[in-house]
Design a protein around this motif. Structure first.
Motif, PDB file in Angstrom:
ATOM      1  N   GLU A 159       1.027  -1.387   0.039  1.00 52.71           N
ATOM      2  CA  GLU A 159      -0.342  -0.111  -0.119  1.00 52.71           C
ATOM      3  C   GLU A 159       1.095   1.554  -0.028  1.00 52.71           C
ATOM      4  OE1 GLU A 159      -2.436  -0.045   2.881  1.00 52.71           O
ATOM      5  OE2 GLU A 159      -3.916  -1.694   2.137  1.00 52.71           O
ATOM      6  N   PHE A 160       0.382   1.993  -0.824  1.00 52.83           N
ATOM      7  CA  PHE A 160       1.573   3.519  -1.144  1.00 52.83           C
ATOM      8  C   PHE A 160       0.467   4.536  -1.611  1.00 52.83           C
ATOM      9  CE2 PHE A 160       1.281   0.420  -5.022  1.00 52.83           C
ATOM     10  CZ  PHE A 160       0.411   1.290  -6.207  1.00 52.83           C
ATOM     11  N   THR A 161       0.959   5.639  -1.509  1.00 53.90           N
ATOM     12  CA  THR A 161       0.552   6.678  -1.203  1.00 53.90           C
ATOM     13  C   THR A 161       0.782   7.736  -2.803  1.00 53.90           C
ATOM     14  OG1 THR A 161       2.313   7.957  -0.361  1.00 53.90           O
ATOM     15  CG2 THR A 161       0.700   7.853   0.777  1.00 53.90           C
ATOM     16  N   VAL A 162       0.508   8.515  -3.539  1.00 53.54           N
ATOM     17  CA  VAL A 162       0.752   8.664  -4.805  1.00 53.54           C
ATOM     18  C   VAL A 162       1.982   9.745  -4.702  1.00 53.54           C
ATOM     19  CG1 VAL A 162      -0.050  10.762  -7.082  1.00 53.54           C
ATOM     20  CG2 VAL A 162      -1.919   8.966  -5.605  1.00 53.54           C
ATOM     21  N   ASP A 178       5.527  17.144 -11.595  1.00 54.80           N
ATOM     22  CA  ASP A 178       4.855  18.426 -11.628  1.00 54.80           C
ATOM     23  C   ASP A 178       3.720  17.097 -10.189  1.00 54.80           C
ATOM     24  OD1 ASP A 178       1.961  19.521 -11.969  1.00 54.80           O
ATOM     25  OD2 ASP A 178       2.517  20.643 -11.019  1.00 54.80           O
ATOM     26  N   PRO A 179       3.462  17.489  -9.581  1.00 54.46           N
ATOM     27  CA  PRO A 179       2.781  16.767  -8.160  1.00 54.46           C
ATOM     28  C   PRO A 179       1.297  16.497  -9.093  1.00 54.46           C
ATOM     29  CG  PRO A 179       4.437  18.315  -7.228  1.00 54.46           C
ATOM     30  CD  PRO A 179       4.530  18.812  -8.396  1.00 54.46           C
ATOM     31  N   ARG A 180       0.730  17.479  -9.302  1.00 53.95           N
ATOM     32  CA  ARG A 180      -0.879  17.844  -9.458  1.00 53.95           C
ATOM     33  C   ARG A 180      -1.628  17.409 -10.144  1.00 53.95           C
ATOM     34  NH1 ARG A 180      -3.167  23.458  -8.343  1.00 53.95           N
ATOM     35  NH2 ARG A 180      -2.680  23.618  -5.726  1.00 53.95           N
ATOM     36  N   ASN A 181      -0.766  17.324 -11.982  1.00 50.52           N
ATOM     37  CA  ASN A 181      -0.573  16.685 -13.046  1.00 50.52           C
ATOM     38  C   ASN A 181      -0.177  14.616 -13.035  1.00 50.52           C
ATOM     39  OD1 ASN A 181      -1.019  18.223 -14.465  1.00 50.52           O
ATOM     40  ND2 ASN A 181       0.984  19.315 -15.118  1.00 50.52           N
ATOM     41  N   PHE A 182       1.276  14.694 -12.072  1.00 51.20           N
ATOM     42  CA  PHE A 182       0.763  12.883 -11.615  1.00 51.20           C
ATOM     43  C   PHE A 182      -0.797  12.753 -11.041  1.00 51.20           C
ATOM     44  CE2 PHE A 182       2.505   9.471  -9.214  1.00 51.20           C
ATOM     45  CZ  PHE A 182       3.196   8.843 -10.398  1.00 51.20           C
ATOM     46  N   HIS A 183      -0.699  13.207  -9.549  1.00 51.28           N
ATOM     47  CA  HIS A 183      -1.854  12.680  -9.313  1.00 51.28           C
ATOM     48  C   HIS A 183      -3.187  12.993 -10.219  1.00 51.28           C
ATOM     49  CE1 HIS A 183      -5.309  12.979  -6.318  1.00 51.28           C
ATOM     50  NE2 HIS A 183      -4.570  12.516  -5.640  1.00 51.28           N
ATOM     51  N   LYS A 185      -2.623  11.833 -13.272  1.00 49.95           N
ATOM     52  CA  LYS A 185      -2.511  10.919 -14.696  1.00 49.95           C
ATOM     53  C   LYS A 185      -3.107   9.622 -13.834  1.00 49.95           C
ATOM     54  CE  LYS A 185       0.191  13.497 -17.163  1.00 49.95           C
ATOM     55  NZ  LYS A 185       2.052  13.402 -17.858  1.00 49.95           N
ATOM     56  N   VAL A 186      -2.182   9.187 -12.410  1.00 53.26           N
ATOM     57  CA  VAL A 186      -2.208   8.325 -11.707  1.00 53.26           C
ATOM     58  C   VAL A 186      -4.173   7.511 -11.419  1.00 53.26           C
ATOM     59  CG1 VAL A 186      -1.478   6.892  -9.747  1.00 53.26           C
ATOM     60  CG2 VAL A 186       0.110   8.348 -10.795  1.00 53.26           C
ATOM     61  N   THR A 187      -4.296   9.077 -10.730  1.00 48.81           N
ATOM     62  CA  THR A 187      -6.257   8.593 -10.120  1.00 48.81           C
ATOM     63  C   THR A 187      -6.970   8.208 -11.684  1.00 48.81           C
ATOM     64  OG1 THR A 187      -6.355  10.632  -9.935  1.00 48.81           O
ATOM     65  CG2 THR A 187      -5.448   9.114  -8.137  1.00 48.81           C
ATOM     66  N   GLY A 205       0.386  17.415   8.660  1.00 49.43           N
ATOM     67  CA  GLY A 205      -0.183  17.597   7.432  1.00 49.43           C
ATOM     68  C   GLY A 205      -1.799  16.403   7.185  1.00 49.43           C
ATOM     69  N   ARG A 206      -2.736  17.440   6.347  1.00 49.25           N
ATOM     70  CA  ARG A 206      -4.067  15.858   5.690  1.00 49.25           C
ATOM     71  C   ARG A 206      -3.672  14.788   5.488  1.00 49.25           C
ATOM     72  NH1 ARG A 206      -7.528  18.463   1.637  1.00 49.25           N
ATOM     73  NH2 ARG A 206      -5.671  17.659   0.263  1.00 49.25           N
ATOM     74  N   PRO A 207      -3.951  13.871   6.003  1.00 50.01           N
ATOM     75  CA  PRO A 207      -3.910  12.191   5.682  1.00 50.01           C
ATOM     76  C   PRO A 207      -3.829  12.024   4.549  1.00 50.01           C
ATOM     77  CG  PRO A 207      -5.208  12.098   7.616  1.00 50.01           C
ATOM     78  CD  PRO A 207      -4.641  13.770   7.218  1.00 50.01           C
ATOM     79  N   ALA A 208      -2.907  11.690   3.564  1.00 50.48           N
ATOM     80  CA  ALA A 208      -2.542  11.105   2.027  1.00 50.48           C
ATOM     81  C   ALA A 208      -3.705   9.868   2.184  1.00 50.48           C
ATOM     82  CB  ALA A 208      -1.743  11.398   1.643  1.00 50.48           C
ATOM     83  N   GLN A 209      -4.272   9.452   0.636  1.00 47.30           N
ATOM     84  CA  GLN A 209      -4.520   8.405   0.940  1.00 47.30           C
ATOM     85  C   GLN A 209      -3.929   7.240   0.384  1.00 47.30           C
ATOM     86  OE1 GLN A 209      -7.890   9.032  -2.243  1.00 47.30           O
ATOM     87  NE2 GLN A 209      -9.370   6.306  -2.286  1.00 47.30           N
TER      88      GLN A 209
END
Length: 228
Positions: A159-162, A178-183, A185-187, A205-209
């Motif tokens: 199990e891993f985060t983006v 770029d973190p937003r573009n990568f997220h 594309k992956v999802t 900070g906020r928990p990551a899925q």
């Protein structure tokens, strides 16, 4: 003196993992001739009644003490230049293994020592036999595989985060993404990842899925490698 057959088949392994945000290669220091004392890929001769994948796993365990690979293992290529081994006519079948971070290897069999070595520290002519060429082919195969398959997750825990997955791409490709573009594309790529149904705990900070590797075997569209 050891007698070698006039024609022999060996296996050699290009084992890659990500440690401390660096791409590492598993190497062994040869304890016997030829090239005693030089770094080399883990590997050895195939038994007369042994299948190639079984020989690859056996050699990895015998020379490094690491368990049977829990990540990805595939055949990389065959190398048979007549003068590649001074012991005689030796053809090797190379394997590529992409594994999550593993313990420090312990040398065994005919290896004097074993270590994870950052690929950025490798220099031309450093390795025994024709292992420089095999490593170069393995690195290019790994980098290309990340473009059109979900194999980057083989470097991750179950199990891993983006963000962890992005770190793998950045490490293997040697570039920032770029973190937003990568997220996105992956999802947004069907079958790339599947939600694990929970999030990280205890991080600042906020928990990551959290995600798991999805069922896809090829990515549509591919994750294009940025031009360097």
């Amino acid at each position: 003196m050891t007698d070698y057959p006039p024609f022999a088949v060996t296996v050699d392994l290009v084992v890659l993992t990500v440690r401390a945000d660096e791409l590492h290669l598993l190497l062994v220091r040869r304890g016997i001739p030829p090239d005693r004392g030089r770094w080399a890929l883990p590997g050895g001769f195939v038994g007369i009644d042994e299948d190639l994948p079984d020989a690859a796993v056996r050699e990895l365990t015998e020379e490094t003490g690491l368990p049977e690979p829990a990540g990805h293992l595939e055949q990389l290529g065959t190398y048979g230049r007549p003068d590649r081994d001074p012991r005689g006519r030796v053809v090797t079948v190379a394997w590529l293994a992409l594994l999550p971070d593993l313990p420090t290897p312990v040398a065994g069999s005919d290896a004097a020592s074993a270590a994870w070595v950052p690929v950025t520290r490798l220099t031309p002519g450093q390795l025994a036999f024709d292992h420089d060429r095999i490593v170069a082919d393995g690195l290019e195969r790994a980098r290309a595989k990340l473009e059109y398959t979900p194999l980057a997750s083989a470097f991750c825990p179950p199990e891993f985060t983006v963000a962890q997955l992005r770190a793998v791409y950045e490490t293997v490709w040697g570039t920032r993404l770029d973190p937003r573009n990568f997220h996105r594309k992956v999802t947004g790529t069907p079958g790339f990842v599947s939600p694990a149904g929970r999030a990280t705990e205890g991080d600042r900070g906020r928990p990551a899925q959290l995600f798991r590797r999805g069922p896809a075997t090829r990515l549509h569209p591919p994750m294009l490698r940025p031009e360097s």
